[in-house]
Design a protein around this motif. Structure first.
Motif, mmCIF file in Angstrom:
data_model
loop_
_atom_site.group_PDB
_atom_site.id
_atom_site.type_symbol
_atom_site.label_atom_id
_atom_site.label_comp_id
_atom_site.label_asym_id
_atom_site.label_seq_id
_atom_site.Cartn_x
_atom_site.Cartn_y
_atom_site.Cartn_z
ATOM 1 N N GLU A 16 0.813 -1.219 0.000
ATOM 2 C CA GLU A 16 0.000 0.000 0.000
ATOM 3 C C GLU A 16 0.848 1.271 0.000
ATOM 4 N N VAL A 17 2.052 1.199 0.545
ATOM 5 C CA VAL A 17 2.915 2.383 0.543
ATOM 6 C C VAL A 17 3.288 2.737 -0.889
ATOM 7 N N ILE A 18 3.643 1.760 -1.677
ATOM 8 C CA ILE A 18 4.034 2.006 -3.067
ATOM 9 C C ILE A 18 2.825 2.246 -3.958
ATOM 10 N N HIS A 19 1.725 1.597 -3.680
ATOM 11 C CA HIS A 19 0.598 1.546 -4.611
ATOM 12 C C HIS A 19 -0.124 2.874 -4.834
ATOM 13 N N GLY A 20 0.030 3.850 -3.970
ATOM 14 C CA GLY A 20 -0.578 5.161 -4.221
ATOM 15 C C GLY A 20 -0.016 5.760 -5.501
ATOM 16 N N ARG A 21 -0.822 6.432 -6.285
ATOM 17 C CA ARG A 21 -0.404 6.896 -7.615
ATOM 18 C C ARG A 21 0.869 7.737 -7.591
ATOM 19 N N VAL A 22 0.934 8.725 -6.719
ATOM 20 C CA VAL A 22 2.113 9.598 -6.697
ATOM 21 C C VAL A 22 3.332 8.822 -6.206
ATOM 22 N N ARG A 23 3.155 8.011 -5.166
ATOM 23 C CA ARG A 23 4.284 7.227 -4.666
ATOM 24 C C ARG A 23 4.736 6.199 -5.705
ATOM 25 N N LEU A 24 3.801 5.639 -6.434
ATOM 26 C CA LEU A 24 4.138 4.713 -7.514
ATOM 27 C C LEU A 24 4.971 5.434 -8.573
ATOM 28 N N ALA A 25 4.573 6.639 -8.933
ATOM 29 C CA ALA A 25 5.321 7.428 -9.922
ATOM 30 C C ALA A 25 6.734 7.734 -9.416
ATOM 31 N N PHE A 38 14.305 17.201 -5.954
ATOM 32 C CA PHE A 38 12.909 17.470 -5.609
ATOM 33 C C PHE A 38 12.169 18.099 -6.791
ATOM 34 N N SER A 39 12.770 19.115 -7.420
ATOM 35 C CA SER A 39 12.085 19.824 -8.512
ATOM 36 C C SER A 39 11.829 18.910 -9.707
ATOM 37 N N GLU A 40 12.741 17.980 -9.965
ATOM 38 C CA GLU A 40 12.550 17.033 -11.059
ATOM 39 C C GLU A 40 11.399 16.072 -10.751
ATOM 40 N N LEU A 41 11.352 15.566 -9.504
ATOM 41 C CA LEU A 41 10.252 14.683 -9.109
ATOM 42 C C LEU A 41 8.919 15.422 -9.158
ATOM 43 N N LYS A 42 8.929 16.664 -8.734
ATOM 44 C CA LYS A 42 7.708 17.484 -8.754
ATOM 45 C C LYS A 42 7.184 17.613 -10.187
ATOM 46 N N ARG A 43 8.095 17.875 -11.110
ATOM 47 C CA ARG A 43 7.707 18.030 -12.512
ATOM 48 C C ARG A 43 7.229 16.702 -13.087
ATOM 49 N N ARG A 44 7.942 15.625 -12.815
ATOM 50 C CA ARG A 44 7.573 14.315 -13.353
ATOM 51 C C ARG A 44 6.242 13.811 -12.798
ATOM 52 N N ALA A 45 6.025 14.016 -11.497
ATOM 53 C CA ALA A 45 4.790 13.528 -10.866
ATOM 54 C C ALA A 45 3.629 14.503 -11.045
ATOM 55 N N GLN A 46 3.928 15.708 -11.494
ATOM 56 C CA GLN A 46 2.924 16.742 -11.730
ATOM 57 C C GLN A 46 2.111 17.041 -10.477
ATOM 58 N N VAL A 47 2.835 17.323 -9.386
ATOM 59 C CA VAL A 47 2.210 17.661 -8.110
ATOM 60 C C VAL A 47 2.847 18.934 -7.563
ATOM 61 N N ASN A 51 2.284 18.439 -1.686
ATOM 62 C CA ASN A 51 1.841 17.083 -1.999
ATOM 63 C C ASN A 51 3.041 16.152 -2.149
ATOM 64 N N LEU A 52 4.055 16.605 -2.882
ATOM 65 C CA LEU A 52 5.244 15.781 -3.068
ATOM 66 C C LEU A 52 5.938 15.527 -1.736
ATOM 67 N N SER A 53 6.034 16.542 -0.906
ATOM 68 C CA SER A 53 6.684 16.390 0.397
ATOM 69 C C SER A 53 6.013 15.312 1.244
ATOM 70 N N VAL A 54 4.693 15.297 1.248
ATOM 71 C CA VAL A 54 3.944 14.301 2.021
ATOM 72 C C VAL A 54 4.256 12.893 1.522
ATOM 73 N N HIS A 55 4.273 12.710 0.214
ATOM 74 C CA HIS A 55 4.530 11.387 -0.355
ATOM 75 C C HIS A 55 5.980 10.956 -0.147
ATOM 76 N N LEU A 56 6.918 11.880 -0.277
ATOM 77 C CA LEU A 56 8.318 11.556 -0.025
ATOM 78 C C LEU A 56 8.519 11.150 1.429
ATOM 79 N N ARG A 57 7.857 11.862 2.335
ATOM 80 C CA ARG A 57 7.982 11.537 3.761
ATOM 81 C C ARG A 57 7.464 10.118 4.041
ATOM 82 N N LYS A 58 6.342 9.767 3.420
ATOM 83 C CA LYS A 58 5.781 8.426 3.637
ATOM 84 C C LYS A 58 6.736 7.353 3.117
ATOM 85 N N LEU A 59 7.327 7.578 1.955
ATOM 86 C CA LEU A 59 8.293 6.624 1.406
ATOM 87 C C LEU A 59 9.554 6.563 2.263
#
Length: 107
Positions: A16-25, A38-47, A51-59
């Protein structure tokens, strides 16, 4: 009484940690890129940043990624990479999805 899922179709094993759409991306991108700012991940995930910070923290809390904060000149930089356990979890996730889809080649 509900029957347990067939061994070849046990969806309960999905990480379930990986399966979320943004975390999967994020996991997919880092598995190929090796690391990313960070800026590259933000651009690639389109968030957005938050939002990106929350998902990175969970991972990161799951031990799947390593986050390095540093300064390049006077500019802060956040660099992310898969950890060894994260790479193992990613490989297991892909294997589980392939199994759900009916084998190595998918559906």
């Amino acid at each position: 009484m509900a029957q347990p899922p067939d061994q070849d179709f046990d969806y309960r094993g999905i990480d379930e940690v990986i399966h979320g759409r943004v975390r999967l991306a994020i996991m997919a991108y880092l598995s190929g890129a090796g690391n990313a700012e960070f800026s590259e991940l933000k651009r690639r995930a389109q968030v957005n940043d938050g939002n990106l910070s929350v998902h990175l923290r969970k991972l990161e809390e799951a031990g799947y990624i390593e986050v390095e904060k540093r300064f390049v000149g006077r500019k802060p930089q956040t660099l992310c990479r898969l950890s060894d356990p994260g790479r193992e979890a990613w490989i297991a996730y892909i294997g589980h999805m392939q199994k759900l889809l009916g084998g190595e080649g998918g559906a």
